[in-house]
Motif scaffolding. Sequence first.
Motif, PDB file in Angstrom:
ATOM      1  N   LEU A   1       0.812  -1.226   0.000  1.00  0.00           N
ATOM      2  CA  LEU A   1       0.000   0.000   0.000  1.00  0.00           C
ATOM      3  C   LEU A   1       0.841   1.270   0.000  1.00  0.00           C
ATOM      4  O   LEU A   1       0.308   2.345   0.249  1.00  0.00           O
ATOM      5  N   ASN A   2       2.137   1.145  -0.263  1.00  0.00           N
ATOM      6  CA  ASN A   2       2.950   2.358  -0.299  1.00  0.00           C
ATOM      7  C   ASN A   2       3.833   2.332  -1.544  1.00  0.00           C
ATOM      8  O   ASN A   2       4.627   1.396  -1.738  1.00  0.00           O
ATOM      9  N   GLY A   3       3.679   3.360  -2.382  1.00  0.00           N
ATOM     10  CA  GLY A   3       4.424   3.422  -3.639  1.00  0.00           C
ATOM     11  C   GLY A   3       5.898   3.692  -3.416  1.00  0.00           C
ATOM     12  O   GLY A   3       6.763   3.059  -4.047  1.00  0.00           O
TER      13      GLY A   3
ATOM     14  N   MET B   1       7.508   9.429   6.713  1.00  0.00           N
ATOM     15  CA  MET B   1       6.143   8.869   6.740  1.00  0.00           C
ATOM     16  C   MET B   1       6.073   7.586   5.901  1.00  0.00           C
ATOM     17  O   MET B   1       5.355   6.644   6.237  1.00  0.00           O
ATOM     18  N   ASP B   2       6.825   7.577   4.813  1.00  0.00           N
ATOM     19  CA  ASP B   2       6.837   6.394   3.948  1.00  0.00           C
ATOM     20  C   ASP B   2       7.771   5.318   4.508  1.00  0.00           C
ATOM     21  O   ASP B   2       7.345   4.188   4.740  1.00  0.00           O
ATOM     22  N   VAL B   3       9.043   5.681   4.717  1.00  0.00           N
ATOM     23  CA  VAL B   3      10.032   4.639   5.026  1.00  0.00           C
ATOM     24  C   VAL B   3       9.822   4.038   6.413  1.00  0.00           C
ATOM     25  O   VAL B   3      10.190   2.887   6.660  1.00  0.00           O
TER      26      VAL B   3
ATOM     27  N   ILE C   1      -1.522   4.259   8.043  1.00  0.00           N
ATOM     28  CA  ILE C   1      -2.713   5.119   7.948  1.00  0.00           C
ATOM     29  C   ILE C   1      -3.703   4.515   6.947  1.00  0.00           C
ATOM     30  O   ILE C   1      -4.920   4.492   7.169  1.00  0.00           O
ATOM     31  N   LYS C   2      -3.166   4.024   5.828  1.00  0.00           N
ATOM     32  CA  LYS C   2      -4.049   3.475   4.788  1.00  0.00           C
ATOM     33  C   LYS C   2      -4.789   2.227   5.285  1.00  0.00           C
ATOM     34  O   LYS C   2      -5.967   2.036   4.966  1.00  0.00           O
ATOM     35  N   ILE C   3      -4.084   1.407   6.060  1.00  0.00           N
ATOM     36  CA  ILE C   3      -4.763   0.191   6.530  1.00  0.00           C
ATOM     37  C   ILE C   3      -5.818   0.552   7.577  1.00  0.00           C
ATOM     38  O   ILE C   3      -6.868  -0.097   7.673  1.00  0.00           O
TER      39      ILE C   3
HETATM   40  N1  HSE Z   1       3.677   8.646  -0.266  1.00  0.00           N
HETATM   41  C1  HSE Z   1       2.581   7.849  -0.676  1.00  0.00           C
HETATM   42  C2  HSE Z   1       3.120   6.594  -1.319  1.00  0.00           C
HETATM   43  C3  HSE Z   1       1.741   8.627  -1.626  1.00  0.00           C
HETATM   44  O1  HSE Z   1       4.325   6.561  -1.635  1.00  0.00           O
HETATM   45  O2  HSE Z   1       2.385   5.637  -1.491  1.00  0.00           O
HETATM   46  C4  HSE Z   1       0.446   7.986  -1.988  1.00  0.00           C
HETATM   47  O3  HSE Z   1      -0.392   7.817  -0.880  1.00  0.00           O
END
Ligand code: HSE
Length: 356
Positions: free
Chosen positions: A194-196, A230-232, A239-241
């Motif tokens: 869920l994280n790009g 926030m990503d790494v 948050i998405k889950i």
């Molecule tokens: N920073 C987030 C990602 C952007 O890399 O998935 C999209 O929510």
Amino acid sequence: MAYVVFMIVVFIEVVWVWRIGLIGFGNVGQGFIRLLASKADFLENKFGFRFSVVAISDPVKGNAYDPGGLDLSEIVSHLDKYGDIKKMEVEKDFNSMDVVRNFDLDIVVEATPTNIESGEPGLSHIRGALDAGRHVVTSNKGPIALAYRELSDLARRRGVFLRFEGTVMSGTPVISMGMELLSLCELKGVYGILNGTTNYILTRMEEGLTYDDALREAQTLGYAEADPTMDVDAWDPAIKIVILANVLMDADLRIEDVERTGIRGISRDDVMAAVGRGKRIKLIAYSYMEDGRVYAGVGPKELDASEPIASVMGVTNAITFKTDVLGDITVVGPGAGRIETGYALLNDILYIHRHT
Ligand code: HSE
């Protein structure tokens, strides 16, 4: 005496024009405006959708307000030339709460950066706009993760839409898939990538880049959050889950309830060693129901390279919905990106157009 009655029938064509205000003009807001500009004719011809962007508000990129509608091609050319809209000769003396409450608008697009502690300023923008009877579309994860019940309840009471497809996997249909297309199913769980940004980093490390260089690329490409920790550190997929569990599984999770490990401790050597064993490291987020309770977590997992999800590379993400009637349904698509997230915002607006 003969009377001739002339009947004059006047046809007045009432043309509805959606008045849109945009708050937040970073990567996502700009992607939205560029897509809107390029799709304007298509939207009108195919869906009878007409719009006027009345205001854009951003403390860094600049403000612009024109009650008669801003010129999108002028905005795009300012972005191309200066990277902002500060030099545009329009009204600039207003703040984001004017867009929320005071301007004559139908739809507020909220695209400010995610704040996972307070949800602000997005939470006040969304709450205020709904309360003022405006539809809201947002890509801002903070307010939805922290206050989904309150905000969706407020939208219902005010008779307006709150749409947030762009909060999970950018423009790839995940929220609408769960809320609309799978609404007949009982959802037993969800899991996936869920994280790009982190999937991009893991992929590029496999191709030989260092962690730092791969992260820099992800930032340049507009995938990473304003604060890439926030990503790494996996806050973003956590948050998405939470959003997926609360929205689709009727849970009431907080971000602190998610067991969370990021990819900061994973080196290029670790990635290569896994590949040597016929495996791949992926950052997997999951949520499941057990004994009536919903649990969620996110962390790196070593998968067999033959597993379908292990071949999801780069900024591409994937989610599997585990359902009672249809079994497993998997959706694969872009997880981040300016235009891709702009697509989610625009598609949510189109949904409102088609359902009002
Ligand atoms: N920073 C987030 C990602 C952007 O890399 O998935 C999209 O929510």
